[in-house]
Design a protein around this motif. Structure first.
Motif, PDB file in Angstrom:
ATOM      1  N   ASN A  45       0.812  -1.222   0.000  1.00 44.01           N
ATOM      2  CA  ASN A  45       0.000   0.000   0.000  1.00 44.01           C
ATOM      3  C   ASN A  45       0.844   1.270   0.000  1.00 44.01           C
ATOM      4  N   GLY A  46       2.161   1.133  -0.121  1.00 46.99           N
ATOM      5  CA  GLY A  46       3.021   2.306  -0.221  1.00 46.99           C
ATOM      6  C   GLY A  46       3.067   3.144   1.031  1.00 46.99           C
ATOM      7  N   GLY A  47       2.765   2.561   2.184  1.00 42.42           N
ATOM      8  CA  GLY A  47       2.815   3.296   3.444  1.00 42.42           C
ATOM      9  C   GLY A  47       1.520   3.975   3.814  1.00 42.42           C
ATOM     10  N   VAL A  48       0.475   3.791   3.005  1.00 39.65           N
ATOM     11  CA  VAL A  48      -0.834   4.390   3.308  1.00 39.65           C
ATOM     12  C   VAL A  48      -1.565   3.477   4.273  1.00 39.65           C
ATOM     13  N   GLU A  49      -1.883   4.013   5.462  1.00 40.30           N
ATOM     14  CA  GLU A  49      -2.429   3.175   6.525  1.00 40.30           C
ATOM     15  C   GLU A  49      -3.943   3.071   6.493  1.00 40.30           C
ATOM     16  N   GLN A  50      -4.631   4.133   6.106  1.00 39.57           N
ATOM     17  CA  GLN A  50      -6.083   4.097   6.158  1.00 39.57           C
ATOM     18  C   GLN A  50      -6.679   4.313   4.777  1.00 39.57           C
ATOM     19  N   GLU A  51      -7.830   3.678   4.565  1.00 39.80           N
ATOM     20  CA  GLU A  51      -8.477   3.733   3.258  1.00 39.80           C
ATOM     21  C   GLU A  51      -9.129   5.091   3.002  1.00 39.80           C
ATOM     22  N   ALA A  52      -9.660   5.720   4.028  1.00 38.99           N
ATOM     23  CA  ALA A  52     -10.256   7.045   3.862  1.00 38.99           C
ATOM     24  C   ALA A  52      -9.127   8.076   3.863  1.00 38.99           C
ATOM     25  N   PRO A  53      -8.912   8.799   2.792  1.00 44.68           N
ATOM     26  CA  PRO A  53      -7.780   9.727   2.709  1.00 44.68           C
ATOM     27  C   PRO A  53      -7.913  10.872   3.711  1.00 44.68           C
ATOM     28  N   GLU A  54      -6.745  11.298   4.209  1.00 38.35           N
ATOM     29  CA  GLU A  54      -6.747  12.449   5.107  1.00 38.35           C
ATOM     30  C   GLU A  54      -7.026  13.738   4.338  1.00 38.35           C
ATOM     31  N   ALA A  55      -6.713  13.731   3.032  1.00 40.08           N
ATOM     32  CA  ALA A  55      -7.008  14.883   2.168  1.00 40.08           C
ATOM     33  C   ALA A  55      -7.221  14.372   0.745  1.00 40.08           C
ATOM     34  N   LEU A  56      -8.129  15.028   0.003  1.00 41.71           N
ATOM     35  CA  LEU A  56      -8.355  14.655  -1.399  1.00 41.71           C
ATOM     36  C   LEU A  56      -8.828  15.891  -2.169  1.00 41.71           C
ATOM     37  N   PRO A  57      -8.470  15.968  -3.450  1.00 45.63           N
ATOM     38  CA  PRO A  57      -8.880  17.132  -4.261  1.00 45.63           C
ATOM     39  C   PRO A  57     -10.403  17.241  -4.335  1.00 45.63           C
ATOM     40  N   ALA A  85      -1.184  25.210   6.316  1.00 45.21           N
ATOM     41  CA  ALA A  85      -0.865  24.155   7.283  1.00 45.21           C
ATOM     42  C   ALA A  85      -0.596  22.813   6.608  1.00 45.21           C
ATOM     43  N   TYR A  86      -1.075  22.656   5.357  1.00 44.87           N
ATOM     44  CA  TYR A  86      -0.930  21.382   4.646  1.00 44.87           C
ATOM     45  C   TYR A  86       0.096  21.455   3.518  1.00 44.87           C
ATOM     46  N   SER A  87       0.775  22.600   3.400  1.00 47.29           N
ATOM     47  CA  SER A  87       1.673  22.802   2.264  1.00 47.29           C
ATOM     48  C   SER A  87       2.878  21.866   2.295  1.00 47.29           C
ATOM     49  N   GLU A  88       3.358  21.528   3.481  1.00 50.01           N
ATOM     50  CA  GLU A  88       4.535  20.657   3.560  1.00 50.01           C
ATOM     51  C   GLU A  88       4.193  19.224   3.183  1.00 50.01           C
ATOM     52  N   GLU A  89       3.046  18.740   3.683  1.00 52.00           N
ATOM     53  CA  GLU A  89       2.657  17.356   3.408  1.00 52.00           C
ATOM     54  C   GLU A  89       2.080  17.211   2.000  1.00 52.00           C
ATOM     55  N   PHE A  90       1.281  18.219   1.579  1.00 55.64           N
ATOM     56  CA  PHE A  90       0.649  18.180   0.262  1.00 55.64           C
ATOM     57  C   PHE A  90       0.982  19.491  -0.480  1.00 55.64           C
ATOM     58  N   PRO A  91       2.121  19.562  -1.140  1.00 54.43           N
ATOM     59  CA  PRO A  91       2.555  20.820  -1.781  1.00 54.43           C
ATOM     60  C   PRO A  91       1.566  21.377  -2.806  1.00 54.43           C
ATOM     61  N   LEU A 128      -2.164  15.601  -4.931  1.00 55.09           N
ATOM     62  CA  LEU A 128      -1.920  16.736  -4.039  1.00 55.09           C
ATOM     63  C   LEU A 128      -0.429  16.979  -3.835  1.00 55.09           C
ATOM     64  N   GLY A 129       0.408  16.200  -4.518  1.00 56.65           N
ATOM     65  CA  GLY A 129       1.853  16.423  -4.481  1.00 56.65           C
ATOM     66  C   GLY A 129       2.575  15.722  -3.350  1.00 56.65           C
ATOM     67  N   ALA A 130       1.947  14.765  -2.670  1.00 54.85           N
ATOM     68  CA  ALA A 130       2.606  14.061  -1.563  1.00 54.85           C
ATOM     69  C   ALA A 130       3.755  13.204  -2.089  1.00 54.85           C
ATOM     70  N   ASP A 131       4.853  13.151  -1.314  1.00 53.49           N
ATOM     71  CA  ASP A 131       6.008  12.317  -1.664  1.00 53.49           C
ATOM     72  C   ASP A 131       5.723  10.891  -1.184  1.00 53.49           C
ATOM     73  N   MET A 132       5.253  10.063  -2.103  1.00 56.98           N
ATOM     74  CA  MET A 132       4.821   8.720  -1.721  1.00 56.98           C
ATOM     75  C   MET A 132       6.006   7.819  -1.348  1.00 56.98           C
TER      76      MET A 132
END
Length: 742
Positions: A46-58, A93-99, A207-211
């Protein structure tokens, strides 16, 4: 096993601490397969994704997903997410995680409780699966999207193309999505869960996250947790080993001490029930078996059930459909163990008896080596030892071979069950009913369950033998003493040494006839009372009744008017200087052996005792004098020297009563006469009892008691007995000439 539990009782606190540590160790052991499963399932697949419901989505993805939700689910989903405008202060607040969040509107997940999050994950995953199913039904390449396969996932998906479909899909009636939503409801949870994770990863990438960083961070975090738990488990294992070894050592030490103390309190009656070799085996080998059981038992016997139970719960949690493999493994393991142990258990009982016999033969050979050589019976004794040794070896080898079958049998079961799990588990993985990481974790949990049974099987190697040993030790500790101190003991106030036999009779336990019958006489202070008689007349038995090595069967023995059974054994024996028939010396030196009769004896007292015992001359001729070393059993001195040192040991005690049980037999006539002359002066006010075979030794005694077949047939002085005692006359005439008797 009551004996073991009794000795473990004082260590209940330490055992409880050990159990708590073991419980923590088991939790750590059981968590490792779960962490490994997380690394495989979440970290790798799963590439390090722990939960199915995304913490953020477009916002476009949000609109796409809500199209494939039922109205009730859509409401729950919408209430759980908050819209954030791209480039706003809130988006910072989300720019670092999701550029890329600065360039587009997006939705973020509000704080929610775990139960609501599980529901939200299910809603999102079903919507994702419904969308995939819908696209398959619409013909694959619609809208310019890449092929979508519900089982293999996405290949080169362009989210912009998917987002472009949203206006078209929004124009369709809700009934158009009903069929695909019904398919999602009927699908395996694991299948739509995997699709939900894939969509979450796509939205994160948009959202630009570094997977790659997210995956590496997850794997490193879980790996660090595994390392920390492994270290903690190792520390716990060492701690439990320390506690168990310490408890086992203390228990065995106390047990040996108590067995030895109990044997020390045995009278001759109890010694007749146990052979010396058996008592030695019980004090050493049997205690050692219990020590091994405790050392291993605390670590394994307590740990194995915890590990097996936890492993069973965790394995079933991973896959209920494969639980039957555990039942197969357990049935096979229990069947193997019960079969082997039912054969081995009787052999363990026999083995300890054979150990006793081997020790007995060895001890007799070592003690009687001179006699064996004198009669040239070395081959006979070698054969006797070989018979005992071969029987012990055969039985021990049979048991060891039988128990050695346990390990390969367990390994066969372990590997067989692993093959079953891989065979049937891989089919479930192919059907998307089981994840690869979960199957790997399931295998490890089953292995832990089998390892727990391996531990139990190892315990069954030690438990039967230790149980037999505990029973044998219990037999010694639970032996009722035939001679005990009274509760209301009377102290001897006079310490004069007046001994009175009142109609005393005695018979040995299990004997049908008395050895002594109706013995009555008085031995007075300042006088020598001699006892003589033919072999087997009961002389030594009579003497042994005074220090209560045996207790009278009938009648009473009094010292200074007090029945000796109303005195403590310590008080009674403190008033007696005893010289046994066979001189016994202890390893050490001459001083330690003489001072054995009186701990605080001065050098002058020791030298005086040696002088009276006619031992001073040969001691002074030794290179180290009274510091001369004495070998075990006095093996480095002659029989006569040993006897004189034994006499000196009794004399240094300055007791009111002296008992010499045929203690002059190894002395020549000259030394015998000199010793008796010196003894008369040294024991002027003491009561002296002498058992002798030689008339010359007792001719000057104030009172001579003649025994025959356990009865007194004459009592008086030498002159009186020569006139009126036929038995005494026969003994005297067989030893002395008419001139000597005159």
């Amino acid at each position: 096993m009551k004996v073991i539990m009794k000795y473990l009782k004082p260590f209940a606190g330490t055992i409880l601490v050990s159990l708590l540590i073991l419980f923590g160790q088991a939790i750590g052991e059981l968590s490792l397969p779960n962490l490994m499963s997380d690394i495989v399932n979440t970290g790798i697949q799963n590439g390090g994704v722990e939960q199915e419901a995304p913490e953020a989505l477009p916002s476009e993805g949000y609109a796409l997903m809500t199209l494939f939700m039922a109205e009730e689910d859509k409401e729950t989903f919408q209430n759980s997410y908050q819209l954030i405008e791209g480039g706003s202060s809130e988006a910072e607040a989300y720019s670092e995680e999701f550029p890329e969040s600065q360039e587009m509107d997006f939705y973020v997940l509000d704080e929610t409780d775990p139960e609501q999050l599980i529901s939200l994950e299910s809603i999102f995953s079903k919507a994702s699966y419904s969308f995939v199913t819908f696209m398959q039904e619409m013909g694959g390449q619609q809208g310019g999207t890449a092929a979508v396969d519900a089982e293999s996932g996405f290949e080169n998906v362009d989210l912009d193309q998917l987002y472009a479909l949203v206006p078209q899909l929004q124009q369709l009636p809700q009934e158009a999505f009903t069929a695909s939503m019904d398919v999602a409801d009927a699908a395996e949870p694991m299948l739509y869960s995997q699709i939900g994770i894939l969509f979450t990863k796509l939205f994160y990438e948009d959202l630009g996250a570094d997977m790659d960083a997210l995956q590496n961070q997850y794997i490193m975090t879980k790996g660090a947790q595994m390392l920390a738990i492994a270290v903690a488990v190792s520390v716990a294992s060492v701690a439990v080993a320390y506690f168990s070894s310490r408890i086992a050592a203390k228990v065995s030490g106390r047990m040996r001490r108590d067995v030895f103390a109990k044997v020390e309190s045995f009278s001759n009656t109890e010694f007749d029930n146990f052979s010396t070799a058996s008592l030695i085996t019980r004090t050493t080998n049997d205690v050692q078996q219990i020590q091994q059981l405790i050392t291993i038992g605390i670590r394994m016997l307590c740990y194995a059930p915890i590990l097996a139970t936890g492993g069973l719960i965790m394995a079933i949690d991973k896959s209920v459909s494969l639980a039957w493999t555990i039942a197969v493994a357990v049935i096979a393991l229990v069947g193997i163990m019960m079969t082997i142990l039912s054969i081995a258990m009787p052999k363990f009982k026999v083995l300890q008896s054979l150990t006793d016999r081997l020790n007995l033969v060895s001890r007799e050979n070592l003690s009687g080596m001179m006699v064996i050589r004198a009669f040239g019976n070395e081959p006979f004794e070698e054969n006797r030892f070989n018979d005992a040794n071969e029987e012990y070896t055969y039985t021990n080898r049979f048991v060891q071979r039988l128990m050695s079958l346990l390990m390969p049998a367990m390994m066969l079961v372990m590997n067989g069950v692993s093959l079953l799990i891989i065979w049937f588990g891989s089919q479930q993985v192919a059907d998307s009913a089981l994840q690869i990481g979960d199957m790997m974790a399931y295998i490890q949990y089953v292995m832990q369950i089998i390892m727990a049974f391996l531990m139990i099987s190892m315990m069954f190697i030690f438990l039967p033998r230790a149980s037999v040993s505990a029973t044998r030790i219990g037999e010694v500790l639970d032996t009722d003493l035939s001679i005990t101190d009274p509760n209301d003991a009377q102290p001897s106030l006079k310490n004069e040494g007046l001994i009175t036999f009142k109609d005393v009779s005695y018979h040995y336990p299990k004997a049908s006839e008395n050895v002594l019958n109706n013995i009555s006489f008085t031995a007075r202070p300042g006088e020598t009372t001699a006892i003589i008689g033919s072999t087997g007349s009961g002389k030594s038995t009579l003497i042994n009744l005074i220090p209560r090595f045996y207790d009278v069967t009938d009648g009473a023995i009094e010292i200074d008017g007090i029945d000796i059974r109303k005195m403590t054994q310590a008080d009674l024996r403190a008033n007696i200087g005893y010289v046994p028939q066979k001189g016994m010396l202890f390893s050490g030196n001459i001083v330690s052996n003489i001072a054995y009769g009186k701990d605080d004896a001065s050098t002058d007292e020791i030298m005086k005792a040696l002088e009276v015992a006619q031992a001073k001359n040969f001691v002074s001729e030794m290179e180290d004098g009274i510091e001369t070393a004495i070998a075990q059993g006095g093996g480095n001195v002659s029989g006569g020297q040993k006897q004189r040192l034994s006499i000196a040991r009794a004399l240094v005690k300055k007791a009111p009563i002296y008992i010499f049980d045929d203690s002059f037999s190894a002395l020549d006539f000259k030394t015998d006469a000199a010793l008796r002359s010196a003894l008369d002066a040294y024991t002027d006010n003491a009561t002296v009892l002498i058992v002798a075979q030689r008339i010359s030794t007792i001719m000057d005694a104030e009172q001579i008691i003649v025994l025959d077949k356990g009865r007194i047939v004459g009592i008086g002085t030498h002159d009186a007995l020569m006139k009126n005692c036929e038995t005494y006359q026969e003994i005297a005439k067989s030893q002395l000439s008419e001139e000597e008797l005159a």
